[in-house]
Scaffold this motif. Structure first.
Motif, PDB file in Angstrom:
ATOM      1  N   HIS A 225       0.840  -1.196   0.000  1.00  0.00           N
ATOM      2  CA  HIS A 225       0.000   0.000   0.000  1.00  0.00           C
ATOM      3  C   HIS A 225       0.877   1.249   0.000  1.00  0.00           C
ATOM      4  CE1 HIS A 225       0.755  -0.549   4.335  1.00  0.00           C
ATOM      5  NE2 HIS A 225       0.692   0.769   4.388  1.00  0.00           N
ATOM      6  N   ALA A 226       0.246   2.358  -0.353  1.00  0.00           N
ATOM      7  CA  ALA A 226       0.917   3.656  -0.362  1.00  0.00           C
ATOM      8  C   ALA A 226      -0.104   4.708   0.048  1.00  0.00           C
ATOM      9  CB  ALA A 226       1.462   3.962  -1.745  1.00  0.00           C
ATOM     10  N   PHE A 227       0.401   5.837   0.473  1.00  0.00           N
ATOM     11  CA  PHE A 227      -0.465   6.953   0.844  1.00  0.00           C
ATOM     12  C   PHE A 227      -0.286   8.069  -0.166  1.00  0.00           C
ATOM     13  CE2 PHE A 227       0.275   4.670   4.801  1.00  0.00           C
ATOM     14  CZ  PHE A 227      -1.009   4.557   5.291  1.00  0.00           C
ATOM     15  N   ILE A 228      -1.415   8.611  -0.634  1.00  0.00           N
ATOM     16  CA  ILE A 228      -1.379   9.712  -1.582  1.00  0.00           C
ATOM     17  C   ILE A 228      -2.257  10.836  -1.070  1.00  0.00           C
ATOM     18  CG2 ILE A 228      -0.867   8.299  -3.620  1.00  0.00           C
ATOM     19  CD1 ILE A 228      -3.856   8.426  -4.324  1.00  0.00           C
ATOM     20  N   GLY A 229      -1.955  12.043  -1.488  1.00  0.00           N
ATOM     21  CA  GLY A 229      -2.770  13.195  -1.126  1.00  0.00           C
ATOM     22  C   GLY A 229      -3.853  13.415  -2.166  1.00  0.00           C
ATOM     23  N   LEU A 230      -5.031  13.783  -1.728  1.00  0.00           N
ATOM     24  CA  LEU A 230      -6.159  14.041  -2.611  1.00  0.00           C
ATOM     25  C   LEU A 230      -6.658  15.444  -2.334  1.00  0.00           C
ATOM     26  CD1 LEU A 230      -8.417  13.009  -4.580  1.00  0.00           C
ATOM     27  CD2 LEU A 230      -9.675  12.344  -2.530  1.00  0.00           C
ATOM     28  N   GLY A 231      -6.769  16.257  -3.384  1.00  0.00           N
ATOM     29  CA  GLY A 231      -7.226  17.630  -3.228  1.00  0.00           C
ATOM     30  C   GLY A 231      -8.433  17.925  -4.096  1.00  0.00           C
ATOM     31  N   PHE A 232      -9.413  18.603  -3.527  1.00  0.00           N
ATOM     32  CA  PHE A 232     -10.603  19.040  -4.257  1.00  0.00           C
ATOM     33  C   PHE A 232     -10.451  20.519  -4.594  1.00  0.00           C
ATOM     34  CE2 PHE A 232     -12.043  15.387  -1.847  1.00  0.00           C
ATOM     35  CZ  PHE A 232     -12.837  14.717  -2.757  1.00  0.00           C
ATOM     36  N   ASN A 233     -11.019  20.931  -5.727  1.00  0.00           N
ATOM     37  CA  ASN A 233     -10.952  22.333  -6.130  1.00  0.00           C
ATOM     38  C   ASN A 233     -11.882  23.205  -5.293  1.00  0.00           C
ATOM     39  OD1 ASN A 233      -9.120  21.677  -8.132  1.00  0.00           O
ATOM     40  ND2 ASN A 233     -10.718  21.361  -9.649  1.00  0.00           N
ATOM     41  N   GLU A 234     -13.017  22.667  -4.912  1.00  0.00           N
ATOM     42  CA  GLU A 234     -14.022  23.425  -4.165  1.00  0.00           C
ATOM     43  C   GLU A 234     -14.288  22.776  -2.813  1.00  0.00           C
ATOM     44  OE1 GLU A 234     -15.444  26.229  -5.311  1.00  0.00           O
ATOM     45  OE2 GLU A 234     -14.333  26.094  -7.200  1.00  0.00           O
ATOM     46  N   ARG A 235     -14.592  23.592  -1.844  1.00  0.00           N
ATOM     47  CA  ARG A 235     -14.885  23.098  -0.500  1.00  0.00           C
ATOM     48  C   ARG A 235     -16.156  22.255  -0.485  1.00  0.00           C
ATOM     49  NH1 ARG A 235     -14.062  27.460   3.483  1.00  0.00           N
ATOM     50  NH2 ARG A 235     -11.946  26.737   3.271  1.00  0.00           N
ATOM     51  N   ASN A 236     -17.178  22.653  -1.286  1.00  0.00           N
ATOM     52  CA  ASN A 236     -18.424  21.887  -1.266  1.00  0.00           C
ATOM     53  C   ASN A 236     -18.242  20.506  -1.899  1.00  0.00           C
ATOM     54  OD1 ASN A 236     -18.160  22.892  -3.823  1.00  0.00           O
ATOM     55  ND2 ASN A 236     -20.267  23.631  -4.007  1.00  0.00           N
ATOM     56  N   GLU A 237     -17.278  20.325  -2.805  1.00  0.00           N
ATOM     57  CA  GLU A 237     -16.978  18.992  -3.338  1.00  0.00           C
ATOM     58  C   GLU A 237     -16.396  18.103  -2.247  1.00  0.00           C
ATOM     59  OE1 GLU A 237     -14.328  19.975  -6.518  1.00  0.00           O
ATOM     60  OE2 GLU A 237     -15.963  20.168  -7.973  1.00  0.00           O
ATOM     61  N   ALA A 238     -15.518  18.666  -1.420  1.00  0.00           N
ATOM     62  CA  ALA A 238     -14.948  17.918  -0.305  1.00  0.00           C
ATOM     63  C   ALA A 238     -16.031  17.563   0.712  1.00  0.00           C
ATOM     64  CB  ALA A 238     -13.838  18.726   0.363  1.00  0.00           C
ATOM     65  N   PHE A 239     -16.963  18.488   0.932  1.00  0.00           N
ATOM     66  CA  PHE A 239     -18.081  18.224   1.840  1.00  0.00           C
ATOM     67  C   PHE A 239     -18.937  17.085   1.289  1.00  0.00           C
ATOM     68  CE2 PHE A 239     -22.509  18.941   3.075  1.00  0.00           C
ATOM     69  CZ  PHE A 239     -22.391  18.909   4.456  1.00  0.00           C
TER      70      PHE A 239
END
Length: 162
Positions: A106-120
């Motif tokens: 396994h590996a760990f990766i970072g995930l980023g959303f462009n908008e806060r409501n997408e992350a919500f």
């Protein structure tokens, strides 16, 4: 249709058109990851994210938006959400995913959303899946208890003539 019969069904809970994946450094503290430490040069991929419910397992699929080719997948098994998806400490738009290759690595990766409501919406989709699994497990347990608790109120009586 019971919970067990749904094995071949997949329910898409969320689709986000554009997310960014980062190569992240090892965790600096035991507290968690900080997205401020991920440099823009550490960006390794960008594409579509789908959250899919497969029976009691939830999958986060990172796919190419044009060809639907799978870049990576994060599997969330019941009760293991905290070890598979971890929010970043310093932003509500970033998460760390544990991806596996199927051979135990396994590996760990970072995930980023462009908008806060997408992350919500991402958090809500994962919570909805957790609630669905717990409801199905409770339903199965109550059905099992209902069949186990049936009592025969008519004892066997011998009606033969003597």
């Amino acid at each position: 249709m019971s919970f067990d019969e749904e094995e071949s069904f997949e329910h898409t809970l969320l689709v986000v058109r554009e997310v960014t994946v980062y190569k992240i450094p090892p965790r600096s503290t035991s507290g968690g990851y900080k997205c401020g430490e991920w440099l823009q040069s550490d960006k390794i991929w960008s594409g579509r994210l789908r959250v899919v419910s497969c029976k009691d397992r939830c999958e986060i699929r990172l796919e190419d938006p044009n060809s639907a080719e799978l870049f990576a997948a994060c599997f969330i098994y019941p009760g293991q959400r905290e070890s598979s998806v971890e929010p970043a400490l310093d932003s509500s738009r970033y998460f760390v995913l544990k991806i596996e290759d199927g051979n135990g690595k396994h590996a760990f990766i970072g995930l980023g959303f462009n908008e806060r409501n997408e992350a919500f919406d991402f958090n809500v989709a994962l919570s909805d899946h957790d609630k669905y699994v717990s409801r199905e497990n409770e339903k199965e347990a109550s059905e099992k208890n209902a069949t186990d608790s049936l009592i025969d109120i008519h004892p066997a009586v011998n009606h033969r003539l003597k």
